[in-house]
Design a protein around this motif. Structure first.
Motif, mmCIF file in Angstrom:
data_model
loop_
_atom_site.group_PDB
_atom_site.id
_atom_site.type_symbol
_atom_site.label_atom_id
_atom_site.label_comp_id
_atom_site.label_asym_id
_atom_site.label_seq_id
_atom_site.Cartn_x
_atom_site.Cartn_y
_atom_site.Cartn_z
ATOM 1 N N ARG A 91 0.854 -1.188 0.000
ATOM 2 C CA ARG A 91 0.000 0.000 0.000
ATOM 3 C C ARG A 91 0.887 1.234 0.000
ATOM 4 N NH1 ARG A 91 -4.979 0.718 1.176
ATOM 5 N NH2 ARG A 91 -5.232 -1.314 2.169
ATOM 6 N N ILE A 92 0.583 2.181 -0.886
ATOM 7 C CA ILE A 92 1.270 3.469 -0.923
ATOM 8 C C ILE A 92 0.254 4.526 -0.517
ATOM 9 C CG2 ILE A 92 2.524 5.144 -2.334
ATOM 10 C CD1 ILE A 92 3.219 2.757 -4.224
ATOM 11 N N GLU A 93 0.495 5.168 0.619
ATOM 12 C CA GLU A 93 -0.416 6.201 1.102
ATOM 13 C C GLU A 93 -0.379 7.415 0.166
ATOM 14 O OE1 GLU A 93 -2.467 5.694 3.563
ATOM 15 O OE2 GLU A 93 -1.583 3.747 4.063
ATOM 16 N N SER A 94 -1.507 8.039 -0.011
ATOM 17 C CA SER A 94 -1.578 9.202 -0.919
ATOM 18 C C SER A 94 -1.440 10.494 -0.115
ATOM 19 C CB SER A 94 -2.880 9.178 -1.725
ATOM 20 O OG SER A 94 -3.997 9.199 -0.862
ATOM 21 N N ASP A 95 -0.280 10.654 0.532
ATOM 22 C CA ASP A 95 -0.039 11.842 1.353
ATOM 23 C C ASP A 95 0.016 13.109 0.507
ATOM 24 O OD1 ASP A 95 0.106 10.223 3.608
ATOM 25 O OD2 ASP A 95 2.271 9.962 3.409
ATOM 26 N N MET A 96 0.656 13.032 -0.639
ATOM 27 C CA MET A 96 0.749 14.175 -1.535
ATOM 28 C C MET A 96 0.349 13.679 -2.939
ATOM 29 S SD MET A 96 3.898 16.840 -2.125
ATOM 30 C CE MET A 96 5.046 15.639 -2.738
ATOM 31 N N VAL A 97 -0.587 14.381 -3.553
ATOM 32 C CA VAL A 97 -1.068 14.007 -4.883
ATOM 33 C C VAL A 97 -1.005 15.248 -5.768
ATOM 34 C CG1 VAL A 97 -2.990 13.087 -6.234
ATOM 35 C CG2 VAL A 97 -2.624 12.286 -3.888
ATOM 36 N N THR A 98 -0.245 15.146 -6.855
ATOM 37 C CA THR A 98 -0.119 16.265 -7.783
ATOM 38 C C THR A 98 -0.350 15.767 -9.192
ATOM 39 O OG1 THR A 98 2.264 15.927 -8.008
ATOM 40 C CG2 THR A 98 1.536 17.496 -6.311
ATOM 41 N N GLY A 99 -0.762 16.663 -10.052
ATOM 42 C CA GLY A 99 -0.961 16.254 -11.437
ATOM 43 C C GLY A 99 -1.078 17.437 -12.358
ATOM 44 N N ARG A 100 -0.971 17.128 -13.642
ATOM 45 C CA ARG A 100 -1.158 18.168 -14.655
ATOM 46 C C ARG A 100 -1.697 17.540 -15.905
ATOM 47 N NH1 ARG A 100 4.773 20.019 -16.760
ATOM 48 N NH2 ARG A 100 5.388 18.027 -17.608
ATOM 49 N N ARG A 101 -2.385 18.373 -16.651
ATOM 50 C CA ARG A 101 -2.965 17.957 -17.919
ATOM 51 C C ARG A 101 -2.379 18.847 -19.012
ATOM 52 N NH1 ARG A 101 -7.832 15.511 -18.640
ATOM 53 N NH2 ARG A 101 -8.596 16.213 -16.624
ATOM 54 N N LEU A 102 -2.084 18.218 -20.117
ATOM 55 C CA LEU A 102 -1.604 18.933 -21.300
ATOM 56 C C LEU A 102 -2.697 18.844 -22.352
ATOM 57 C CD1 LEU A 102 0.611 20.286 -23.037
ATOM 58 C CD2 LEU A 102 1.411 17.979 -23.578
ATOM 59 N N THR A 103 -3.183 19.971 -22.769
ATOM 60 C CA THR A 103 -4.172 19.986 -23.842
ATOM 61 C C THR A 103 -3.447 20.271 -25.134
ATOM 62 O OG1 THR A 103 -4.653 22.308 -23.402
ATOM 63 C CG2 THR A 103 -6.071 20.676 -22.362
ATOM 64 N N GLY A 104 -3.599 19.409 -26.080
ATOM 65 C CA GLY A 104 -2.856 19.512 -27.326
ATOM 66 C C GLY A 104 -3.619 20.229 -28.415
ATOM 67 N N THR A 105 -3.357 19.780 -29.621
ATOM 68 C CA THR A 105 -3.945 20.428 -30.785
ATOM 69 C C THR A 105 -5.364 19.995 -31.017
ATOM 70 O OG1 THR A 105 -3.041 18.643 -32.138
ATOM 71 C CG2 THR A 105 -1.742 20.666 -31.936
#
Length: 136
Positions: free
Chosen positions: A122-136
């Motif tokens: 199990r990996i605890e979700s202490d820090m959750v980050t993300g990004r989305r790239l919108t393309g063409t």
């Protein structure tokens, strides 16, 4: 060429929703004082921790038990140059509680690799980050 609006920072709920859509990610951990990355199949548990199954004697199980690790998953489209990436950072631990092992045996992920002596990590979700790239 990218414009400022092409990248979007994702909040925690969006990150967790996206993680729940894909079956494979990568565990980033330290092995013999060097960075190591291993692709694994996983499941996002009800408490939003990342759960995977591996062999009890595997280097992965030994290296991550009790350590802070990162877990990354993504999805992308090479035609439109769009996609997203999510990183979960937290402490990893081999699941030792018998009731939790039983529950995960019923609903947790099955390893895509043959494991006779499988354990859940199990990996605890202490820090959750993300990004989305919108393309063409």
């Amino acid at each position: 060429m990218l414009r400022n609006g092409d990248f979007q920072t994702l909040d925690r709920p969006d990150c967790l929703r996206l993680l729940g859509r894909v079956p494979v990610g990568r565990v980033v951990y330290t092995q013999r004082a060097l960075p190591a990355v291993l692709p694994v199949n996983f499941r996002l548990d009800a408490d939003f921790s990342v759960v995977l199954r591996t062999s009890a004697g595997s280097e992965l199980a030994r290296a991550v038990d009790g350590a802070v690790v990162a877990f990354e998953a993504d999805e992308y489209d090479t035609v439109t140059h769009s996609g997203w990436s999510v990183v979960v950072t937290g402490r990893a631990a081999v699941v030792t509680d018998p009731a939790e092992q039983e529950r995960l045996s019923r609903c947790g992920p099955e390893s895509w690799m043959p494991v006779g002596d499988g354990v859940f990590v199990r990996i605890e979700s202490d820090m959750v980050t993300g990004r989305r790239l919108t393309g063409t």
